[in-house]
Design an enzyme around this catalytic site. Structure first.
Site, mmCIF file in Angstrom:
data_model
loop_
_atom_site.group_PDB
_atom_site.id
_atom_site.type_symbol
_atom_site.label_atom_id
_atom_site.label_comp_id
_atom_site.label_asym_id
_atom_site.label_seq_id
_atom_site.Cartn_x
_atom_site.Cartn_y
_atom_site.Cartn_z
ATOM 1 N N CYS A 1 0.828 -1.216 0.000
ATOM 2 C CA CYS A 1 0.000 0.000 0.000
ATOM 3 C C CYS A 1 0.868 1.275 0.000
ATOM 4 O O CYS A 1 1.545 1.541 -0.987
ATOM 5 C CB CYS A 1 -1.007 -0.061 1.129
ATOM 6 S SG CYS A 1 -2.455 0.944 0.787
ATOM 7 N N HIS B 1 -3.166 -5.213 1.808
ATOM 8 C CA HIS B 1 -2.422 -5.395 3.065
ATOM 9 C C HIS B 1 -2.334 -6.873 3.463
ATOM 10 O O HIS B 1 -3.127 -7.316 4.310
ATOM 11 C CB HIS B 1 -3.110 -4.634 4.189
ATOM 12 C CG HIS B 1 -3.001 -3.155 4.085
ATOM 13 N ND1 HIS B 1 -1.895 -2.459 4.515
ATOM 14 C CD2 HIS B 1 -3.866 -2.228 3.606
ATOM 15 C CE1 HIS B 1 -2.087 -1.166 4.306
ATOM 16 N NE2 HIS B 1 -3.271 -0.999 3.753
ATOM 17 N N GLU C 1 -0.431 -8.047 5.462
ATOM 18 C CA GLU C 1 -0.104 -8.054 6.892
ATOM 19 C C GLU C 1 -1.343 -7.979 7.780
ATOM 20 O O GLU C 1 -1.242 -8.134 8.992
ATOM 21 C CB GLU C 1 0.876 -6.910 7.221
ATOM 22 C CG GLU C 1 0.316 -5.491 7.187
ATOM 23 C CD GLU C 1 0.278 -4.843 5.804
ATOM 24 O OE1 GLU C 1 0.223 -5.571 4.788
ATOM 25 O OE2 GLU C 1 0.260 -3.600 5.740
#
Ligand code: GLN
Length: 202
Positions: A83, A176, A178
């Site tokens: 991002c 994302h 993560e």
């Protein structure tokens, strides 16, 4: 894979660095926070997290990380940007006047899906990632508008918009990885790190 645990540095100036550290650890590598130029030399791979690209780039300059980062990436250090991290890596930001690192041959547009409330999730098919679809979490995300000749597209939205790519040892995702429990995207990055550490250039 060898038994050596690779060291991944996560640029920890702002944004989702703690989440990346957790994902890297779950994927079996050693993760460390990076804030100083000298810390870049000690890692086998580097992650630029999501967050706010204007803030991250400002802090990169304040912490005198711009040239050390550019040099390490140019020398082949494997890098994953997510991002805002992709915005920082890009050669061109079409939507804003900003000075990114200019190490990834893409043109990117920030906040392309609108405001924070327009954030969304979509299942993605990611190149080289086997098994089920990968849940893409898009939070005020950018889109990759164009890619240079040496850039490989890794994922698109259903409408064809490019949202992940790879150039040499640099991987980039507008979403994302993560923020989901699925660690396959980080594993794919660790595979690249492993190949590079073993002397294979991508
Ligand atoms: N909108 C942010 C930017 O342009 C990126 C958002 C994110 O990293 N989730 O920097």
């Amino acid at each position: 894979m060898t038994n050596i645990r690779r060291r991944i540095g996560v640029l920890s100036l702002q944004g989702s660095f703690s989440e990346h550290i957790r994902s890297v650890q779950r994927a079996g590598a050693v993760a460390s926070e990076i804030r100083l130029p000298s810390e870049i030399a000690n890692v086998d791979g580097l992650i630029l997290p999501g967050g706010e690209s204007t803030t991250i780039l400002k802090l990169i300059d304040e912490y005198r990380l711009r040239e050390p980062l550019r040099e390490a990436i140019a020398a082949g250090l494997p890098v994953l940007g997510t991002c805002a991290g992709v915005i920082c890596l890009a050669n061109r930001i079409s939507s804003h006047v900003m000075r990114p690192l200019g190490v990834l041959d893409i043109s990117i547009s920030r906040n392309s899906f609108g405001r924070q409330v327009e954030s969304f999730e979509e299942d993605l098919r990611i190149e080289e990632l086997s098994g089920s679809a990968f849940r893409g979490v898009f939070i005020r995300a950018p889109v990759i508008e164009s890619c240079g000749d040496g850039v490989r597209v890794l994922a698109r939205l259903a409408d064809g918009t490019v949202v992940a790519c790879q150039e040499g040892n640099t991987m980039a995702a507008c979403f994302h990885p993560e923020f989901v429990d699925d660690i396959r995207f980080h594993e794919q990055f660790l595979h690249l790190v492993e190949q590079h550490a073993m002397g294979d250039t991508a």
